[in-house]
Design a protein around this motif. Structure first.
Motif, PDB file in Angstrom:
ATOM      1  N   ASN A  23       0.876  -1.166   0.000  1.00 30.84           N
ATOM      2  CA  ASN A  23       0.000   0.000   0.000  1.00 30.84           C
ATOM      3  C   ASN A  23       0.914   1.216   0.000  1.00 30.84           C
ATOM      4  N   ALA A  24       1.084   1.827  -1.150  1.00 30.16           N
ATOM      5  CA  ALA A  24       2.007   2.942  -1.289  1.00 30.16           C
ATOM      6  C   ALA A  24       1.341   4.285  -1.035  1.00 30.16           C
ATOM      7  N   GLY A  25       0.013   4.324  -1.062  1.00 29.54           N
ATOM      8  CA  GLY A  25      -0.665   5.606  -0.927  1.00 29.54           C
ATOM      9  C   GLY A  25      -0.240   6.508  -2.076  1.00 29.54           C
ATOM     10  N   HIS A  26       0.200   7.715  -1.759  1.00 29.25           N
ATOM     11  CA  HIS A  26       0.672   8.654  -2.779  1.00 29.25           C
ATOM     12  C   HIS A  26       2.180   8.821  -2.681  1.00 29.25           C
ATOM     13  N   ARG A  27       2.864   7.784  -2.188  1.00 30.53           N
ATOM     14  CA  ARG A  27       4.317   7.836  -2.047  1.00 30.53           C
ATOM     15  C   ARG A  27       5.001   7.186  -3.233  1.00 30.53           C
ATOM     16  N   CYS A  28       6.248   7.574  -3.456  1.00 30.10           N
ATOM     17  CA  CYS A  28       7.060   6.945  -4.498  1.00 30.10           C
ATOM     18  C   CYS A  28       7.369   5.509  -4.084  1.00 30.10           C
TER      19      CYS A  28
END
Length: 130
Positions: free
Chosen positions: A106-111
């Motif tokens: 689950n990266a969300g809005h991360r690189c």
């Protein structure tokens, strides 16, 4: 029971049959949204290297990756990892015939940083999907 009752039951039976067929079609379409490699979503990157290729998929906040060997068949050392910035990498490493993974985070809005290897060769993406 009169002919009206029989017609209603036949109509109800036909409606149930049609609905179950539509449900089966929808379930098949949903299953096809997952790739042949086991990742759900759409393919957003392909990272080729000498002995394999890494396929990267994204669905919502989730990123998934698999490493596929170019020459499948013999057991060889393979790995794939996905690391969301600020977290530890999630890794699948072992001796496989065809593919390593899938690995999902689950990266969300991360690189994310993707790594994959087959045998002595590997590929690293750097920070992507920012």
């Amino acid at each position: 029971m009169g002919s009206g009752g029989i017609r209603r039951r036949l109509a109800l039976g036909a409606a149930v049959l049609a609905a179950s067929g539509a449900l089966a079609f929808t379930a098949t379409a949903t299953a096809q949204a997952a790739s042949a490699d086991g990742c759900a979503g759409r393919e957003v990157r392909t990272l080729p290297f000498r002995t394999g290729v890494i396929h990267v998929y994204k669905r919502g906040d989730y990123v998934c990756a698999v490493t596929v060997a170019r020459n499948a068949g013999s057991v060889q050392s393979m790995s794939v990892s996905v690391q969301a910035r600020g977290n530890r990498p999630v890794v699948d490493k072992g001796r496989y015939k065809h593919l390593a993974g899938p690995v999902t985070v689950n990266a969300g809005h991360r690189c994310v940083w993707i790594r994959g290897a087959v045998g002595a060769y590997s590929r690293s993406s750097g920070w992507i999907l920012c």
